[in-house]
Design a protein around this motif. Structure first.
Motif, PDB file in Angstrom:
ATOM      1  N   TRP A 194      35.834  39.222 -33.635  1.00  0.00           N
ATOM      2  CA  TRP A 194      36.317  38.613 -34.869  1.00  0.00           C
ATOM      3  C   TRP A 194      35.721  39.385 -36.026  1.00  0.00           C
ATOM      4  CZ3 TRP A 194      39.911  34.907 -35.271  1.00  0.00           C
ATOM      5  CH2 TRP A 194      40.080  34.292 -36.504  1.00  0.00           C
ATOM      6  N   ASP A 195      36.523  39.787 -37.000  1.00  0.00           N
ATOM      7  CA  ASP A 195      36.015  40.553 -38.138  1.00  0.00           C
ATOM      8  C   ASP A 195      35.117  39.688 -39.010  1.00  0.00           C
ATOM      9  OD1 ASP A 195      37.355  42.801 -37.330  1.00  0.00           O
ATOM     10  OD2 ASP A 195      39.059  42.506 -38.672  1.00  0.00           O
ATOM     11  N   CYS A 196      33.980  40.245 -39.396  1.00  0.00           N
ATOM     12  CA  CYS A 196      33.024  39.538 -40.241  1.00  0.00           C
ATOM     13  C   CYS A 196      33.618  39.356 -41.636  1.00  0.00           C
ATOM     14  CB  CYS A 196      31.720  40.335 -40.325  1.00  0.00           C
ATOM     15  SG  CYS A 196      30.492  39.598 -41.421  1.00  0.00           S
ATOM     16  N   PRO A 197      33.632  38.141 -42.175  1.00  0.00           N
ATOM     17  CA  PRO A 197      34.185  37.934 -43.517  1.00  0.00           C
ATOM     18  C   PRO A 197      33.288  38.488 -44.628  1.00  0.00           C
ATOM     19  CG  PRO A 197      33.380  35.861 -42.625  1.00  0.00           C
ATOM     20  CD  PRO A 197      33.248  36.883 -41.540  1.00  0.00           C
ATOM     21  N   ARG A 198      32.019  38.776 -44.328  1.00  0.00           N
ATOM     22  CA  ARG A 198      31.101  39.282 -45.365  1.00  0.00           C
ATOM     23  C   ARG A 198      31.129  40.797 -45.483  1.00  0.00           C
ATOM     24  NH1 ARG A 198      25.399  36.566 -44.752  1.00  0.00           N
ATOM     25  NH2 ARG A 198      25.018  37.830 -46.598  1.00  0.00           N
ATOM     26  N   CYS A 199      31.131  41.513 -44.342  1.00  0.00           N
ATOM     27  CA  CYS A 199      31.052  42.977 -44.412  1.00  0.00           C
ATOM     28  C   CYS A 199      32.231  43.682 -43.753  1.00  0.00           C
ATOM     29  CB  CYS A 199      29.747  43.470 -43.791  1.00  0.00           C
ATOM     30  SG  CYS A 199      29.591  43.123 -42.031  1.00  0.00           S
ATOM     31  N   GLY A 200      33.070  42.968 -43.012  1.00  0.00           N
ATOM     32  CA  GLY A 200      34.248  43.578 -42.417  1.00  0.00           C
ATOM     33  C   GLY A 200      34.033  44.224 -41.064  1.00  0.00           C
ATOM     34  N   LEU A 201      32.797  44.270 -40.576  1.00  0.00           N
ATOM     35  CA  LEU A 201      32.531  44.861 -39.267  1.00  0.00           C
ATOM     36  C   LEU A 201      33.001  43.913 -38.164  1.00  0.00           C
ATOM     37  CD1 LEU A 201      28.929  46.286 -39.765  1.00  0.00           C
ATOM     38  CD2 LEU A 201      31.066  47.555 -39.698  1.00  0.00           C
ATOM     39  N   PRO A 202      33.321  44.456 -36.987  1.00  0.00           N
ATOM     40  CA  PRO A 202      33.706  43.558 -35.894  1.00  0.00           C
ATOM     41  C   PRO A 202      32.501  42.761 -35.407  1.00  0.00           C
ATOM     42  CG  PRO A 202      33.595  45.823 -35.121  1.00  0.00           C
ATOM     43  CD  PRO A 202      33.401  45.866 -36.600  1.00  0.00           C
ATOM     44  N   GLY A 203      32.745  41.516 -35.038  1.00  0.00           N
ATOM     45  CA  GLY A 203      31.679  40.649 -34.532  1.00  0.00           C
ATOM     46  C   GLY A 203      31.989  40.206 -33.121  1.00  0.00           C
ATOM     47  N   GLY A 204      30.946  40.049 -32.316  1.00  0.00           N
ATOM     48  CA  GLY A 204      31.089  39.585 -30.941  1.00  0.00           C
ATOM     49  C   GLY A 204      30.364  38.269 -30.740  1.00  0.00           C
ATOM     50  N   GLN A 205      30.587  37.665 -29.589  1.00  0.00           N
ATOM     51  CA  GLN A 205      29.991  36.361 -29.316  1.00  0.00           C
ATOM     52  C   GLN A 205      28.550  36.457 -28.849  1.00  0.00           C
ATOM     53  OE1 GLN A 205      32.534  33.882 -26.926  1.00  0.00           O
ATOM     54  NE2 GLN A 205      34.358  34.714 -27.896  1.00  0.00           N
TER      55      GLN A 205
END
Length: 114
Positions: free
Chosen positions: A55-66
């Protein structure tokens, strides 16, 4: 302003706001995603929905994982290449010299005709 067409006391999206008007909301679950910068995003999904792995991070735009301990790496960005850099990838120096010699010969022939 008597007899006007103005709708008073409303705005876009306003209206009855009760479950009796909208229906019951679907059961939801929140899932945490962490990016490489340590930001946490918690989007909510329907219980029936398939949860995405990233899921893309809403703060920095990097991809995020669980997995908070090993978030996905930031995508590698390719540097800007000029037209000449792309040409050099496709042709050798010898090819370039041959094309230049051919173009110069055509130019000399045109000048002789003038």
């Amino acid at each position: 302003m008597v007899g006007g067409n103005a709708i008073r006391g409303t705005r876009v999206g306003a209206g009855p706001s009760g479950e009796s008007e909208r229906g019951e909301s679907a059961p939801r679950r929140r899932v945490s995603y962490w990016c490489a910068n340590g930001h946490e995003a918690r989007p909510s999904f329907s219980m029936d929905a398939e949860v995405p792995e990233e899921w893309d991070c809403p703060r920095c735009g990097l991809p995020g994982g669980q997995n908070e301990q090993s978030p996905p790496a930031a995508p590698r960005t390719e540097p800007y290449k000029t037209h000449l850099a792309y040409v050099k990838e496709r042709r050798s120096d010898a090819d370039g010299e041959a094309i230049l010699a051919e173009a110069l010969e055509r130019l000399r022939q045109r000048r002789e005709l003038i």
